[in-house]
Design an enzyme around this catalytic site. Structure first.
Site, mmCIF file in Angstrom:
data_model
loop_
_atom_site.group_PDB
_atom_site.id
_atom_site.type_symbol
_atom_site.label_atom_id
_atom_site.label_comp_id
_atom_site.label_asym_id
_atom_site.label_seq_id
_atom_site.Cartn_x
_atom_site.Cartn_y
_atom_site.Cartn_z
ATOM 1 N N ASN A 99 0.771 -1.345 0.097
ATOM 2 C CA ASN A 99 -0.106 -0.038 -0.183
ATOM 3 C C ASN A 99 0.775 1.270 0.048
ATOM 4 O OD1 ASN A 99 -2.205 1.812 0.168
ATOM 5 N ND2 ASN A 99 -3.379 0.014 1.263
ATOM 6 N N HIS A 129 24.194 2.159 11.881
ATOM 7 C CA HIS A 129 24.972 3.551 12.074
ATOM 8 C C HIS A 129 25.841 3.059 13.456
ATOM 9 C CE1 HIS A 129 23.372 6.208 9.147
ATOM 10 N NE2 HIS A 129 22.343 5.613 9.449
ATOM 11 N N GLY A 156 -0.275 -1.727 8.726
ATOM 12 C CA GLY A 156 0.199 -0.255 8.513
ATOM 13 C C GLY A 156 1.143 0.049 9.741
ATOM 14 N N ALA A 174 -0.314 -3.706 13.469
ATOM 15 C CA ALA A 174 -0.063 -2.214 12.911
ATOM 16 C C ALA A 174 0.762 -1.746 14.127
ATOM 17 C CB ALA A 174 -1.198 -1.834 12.474
ATOM 18 N N ARG A 180 13.833 -8.129 15.799
ATOM 19 C CA ARG A 180 14.718 -9.365 15.938
ATOM 20 C C ARG A 180 13.804 -10.315 14.940
ATOM 21 N NH1 ARG A 180 15.875 -10.532 22.168
ATOM 22 N NH2 ARG A 180 17.391 -8.648 22.589
ATOM 23 N N ARG A 197 0.741 -15.181 19.348
ATOM 24 C CA ARG A 197 -0.143 -16.442 19.028
ATOM 25 C C ARG A 197 0.770 -17.091 17.855
ATOM 26 N NH1 ARG A 197 -5.600 -15.306 15.606
ATOM 27 N NH2 ARG A 197 -6.266 -17.482 14.901
#
Length: 202
Positions: A99, A129, A156, A174, A180, A197
């Site tokens: 999207n 960095h 999102g 979202a 990790r 889950r």
């Protein structure tokens, strides 16, 4: 966002490679380099053309994606705007959808599988960095690859940090920040993202 890494400033005399060669090898490099700058500028120019297309220009969008990205599978759609560093280090499989507002900073390889769903404003960030102030002041940086498995859904606003692999069929909620690796077939949420889950995989 960046990964905090220990990085000492290499000596240019000890390494005959160009900065771009160091970058592509995943080693420390300085981005303020003419060759790297030109590669980035060319990608940004092409991305700007892509981002100016309309929804009715599907054929042109496909043509531009094939020029910009390292690989793009059949029936894959990336809705503009799309933001990349180089584009050539981003590979996405077939039947995937991203999207609006995907940020794919592909200093290192970003590999996205087939049938992947990417929500709006997702960030895939490979640059790193140094924590030490000296090398950071001298503008040294590096990058670590990101791998997104088949049939992953990134909600999102998800942020995926350098060096992360997300296994096939996994869902990331979202707004989560993935710091990790995540295994295949799970739901993960939060900052940092944690598995909440396990999914039945059919």
């Amino acid at each position: 966002m960046c990964t905090l890494v220990r990085m000492t400033a290499p000596s240019a005399a000890d390494d005959p490679r160009t900065m771009r060669e160091r970058m592509l090898a995943g080693d420390p490099y300085i981005a303020d380099d003419p060759e790297i700058g030109e590669a980035s500028a060319a990608a940004l120019d092409l991305a700007a053309v892509y981002n100016a297309t309309s929804a009715r220009q599907r054929a042109l969008r496909r043509q531009l994606l094939e020029q910009l990205l390292g690989a793009v599978g059949e029936d894959t759609e990336i809705r503009p705007p799309l933001y990349v560093d180089y584009g050539s280090n981003l590979r996405i499989g077939a039947r995937s959808f991203a999207n609006v507002g995907l940020v794919a900073l592909d200093v290192a390889a970003i590999t996205i599988g087939d049938d992947v769903q990417i929500g709006p404003n997702v960030q895939l960030l490979t640059p790193t960095h140094p924590v030490e102030p000296g090398p950071r002041r001298q503008k040294w940086e590096a990058a670590e690859p990101i791998t997104i498995g088949d049939n992953v859904w990134l909600g999102g606003g998800v942020v995926v940090l350098p060096g992360v692999t997300i296994g096939a069929d996994t869902v990331v909620g979202a707004g989560s920040v993935v710091t990790r690796d995540l295994p295949a077939g799970v739901v993960a949420v939060g900052n940092p993202a944690r598995v909440v889950r396990t999914l039945e995989r059919g």
